[in-house]
Design an enzyme around this catalytic site. Sequence first.
Site, PDB file in Angstrom:
ATOM      1  N   HIS A  11       0.374  -1.736  -0.283  1.00 12.26           N
ATOM      2  CA  HIS A  11       0.019  -0.409  -0.389  1.00 12.26           C
ATOM      3  C   HIS A  11       1.061   1.369  -0.293  1.00 12.26           C
ATOM      4  O   HIS A  11       1.653   1.460   0.552  1.00 12.26           O
ATOM      5  CB  HIS A  11      -0.677  -0.373   1.165  1.00 12.26           C
ATOM      6  CG  HIS A  11      -1.902   0.510   1.366  1.00 12.26           C
ATOM      7  ND1 HIS A  11      -1.648   1.979   1.919  1.00 12.26           N
ATOM      8  CD2 HIS A  11      -2.916   0.853   0.945  1.00 12.26           C
ATOM      9  CE1 HIS A  11      -2.877   2.915   1.382  1.00 12.26           C
ATOM     10  NE2 HIS A  11      -3.615   1.893   0.996  1.00 12.26           N
TER      11      HIS A  11
ATOM     12  N   GLU B 145      -3.231   1.742  -6.676  1.00  9.91           N
ATOM     13  CA  GLU B 145      -3.668   3.210  -6.871  1.00  9.91           C
ATOM     14  C   GLU B 145      -2.714   4.024  -7.222  1.00  9.91           C
ATOM     15  O   GLU B 145      -1.788   4.644  -6.280  1.00  9.91           O
ATOM     16  CB  GLU B 145      -3.817   2.777  -5.222  1.00  9.91           C
ATOM     17  CG  GLU B 145      -5.157   1.404  -4.930  1.00  9.91           C
ATOM     18  CD  GLU B 145      -4.753   1.173  -3.242  1.00  9.91           C
ATOM     19  OE1 GLU B 145      -4.318   1.372  -2.591  1.00  9.91           O
ATOM     20  OE2 GLU B 145      -6.336   1.899  -3.090  1.00  9.91           O
TER      21      GLU B 145
HETATM   22  O1  LIG Z   1      -6.408   2.841  -0.970  1.00  8.86           O
HETATM   23  C1  LIG Z   1      -6.768   3.332  -0.446  1.00  8.86           C
HETATM   24  C2  LIG Z   1      -8.815   3.901  -0.819  1.00  8.86           C
HETATM   25  O2  LIG Z   1      -9.287   4.949  -0.181  1.00  8.86           O
HETATM   26  P1  LIG Z   1      -9.897   5.716  -0.989  1.00  8.86           P
HETATM   27  O3  LIG Z   1     -11.256   5.265  -1.581  1.00  8.86           O
HETATM   28  O4  LIG Z   1     -11.197   6.882   0.773  1.00  8.86           O
HETATM   29  O5  LIG Z   1      -9.600   7.028  -1.763  1.00  8.86           O
HETATM   30  N1  LIG Z   1      -6.378   3.290   1.583  1.00  8.86           N
HETATM   31  O6  LIG Z   1      -6.151   3.220   1.980  1.00  8.86           O
END
Ligand SMILES: O=C(COP(=O)(O)O)NO
Length: 250
Positions: A96, A166
């Site tokens: 992450h 992401e």
């Molecule tokens: O990976 C994520 C995504 O968050 P959101 O959907 O709030 O952008 N959070 O750790």
Amino acid sequence: PRRSSSVVAMASSNKNGTKESITKLVSDLNDAKLEADVDVVVAPPFVYIDQVKNSLTDRIEIAAQNSWVGKGGAFTGEISVEQLKDIGCKWVVLGHSERRHVIGEDDQFIGKKAAYALSEGLGVIACIGEQLQEREAGKTFDVCFQQLKAYADAIPSWDNVVIAYEPVWAIGTGKVATPEQAQEVHAALRDWLKNSVSADVATKTRIIYGGSVNGSNCAELAKQEDIDGFLVGGASLKGPEFATIVNSVT
Ligand SMILES: O=C(COP(=O)(O)O)NO
């Protein structure tokens, strides 16, 4: 053909969640009408995994938000894959952006974590994504391919891996990637898999999008050919909205 879809809810990153709020969220999820063909995983903070596992419908699987890089041992404070399996986790979220850019885990360390978790039978949600300055410098693909390669170089198999793209600039900001921006990267990642791993892995591996997904923008994103699901943070804290997002993925 649409790969079997997945949605992963972080359910709450470590800044959210109390026993009470988690109880409410679990109740909402147990009541939600979720499309049968969507794999749903929730990733509560470690300290609530047992509570969630013992109260949430079996229809939804449990992920941890991190795991140790090898067999458990004298690593005070770390949580081992063995312990996560012992309490019923089937998945772990690794790489992450907060583990990378706040905690300081590098690509190789994350790759080793993924290899160990997979070798011990956990599924891995393998996160990658560029930072805003990297996108603005035209380095999005370089960064994402480098992070993807670090997983590819380390893992024994892709069978139990879901890639989560992401873009860091979209996480928690409300600035969701446009469907075109997300699809462009997802397609490039799938192409990288085809050229660097195999056509079969490229076809079968689910690539999910995360970063400010909500009940209003999920449908347009889900229409994209290479977006196979979502990793949801903030919007997963509201059961009904999370159900909308799950059901948009079919
Ligand atoms: O990976 C994520 C995504 O968050 P959101 O959907 O709030 O952008 N959070 O750790």
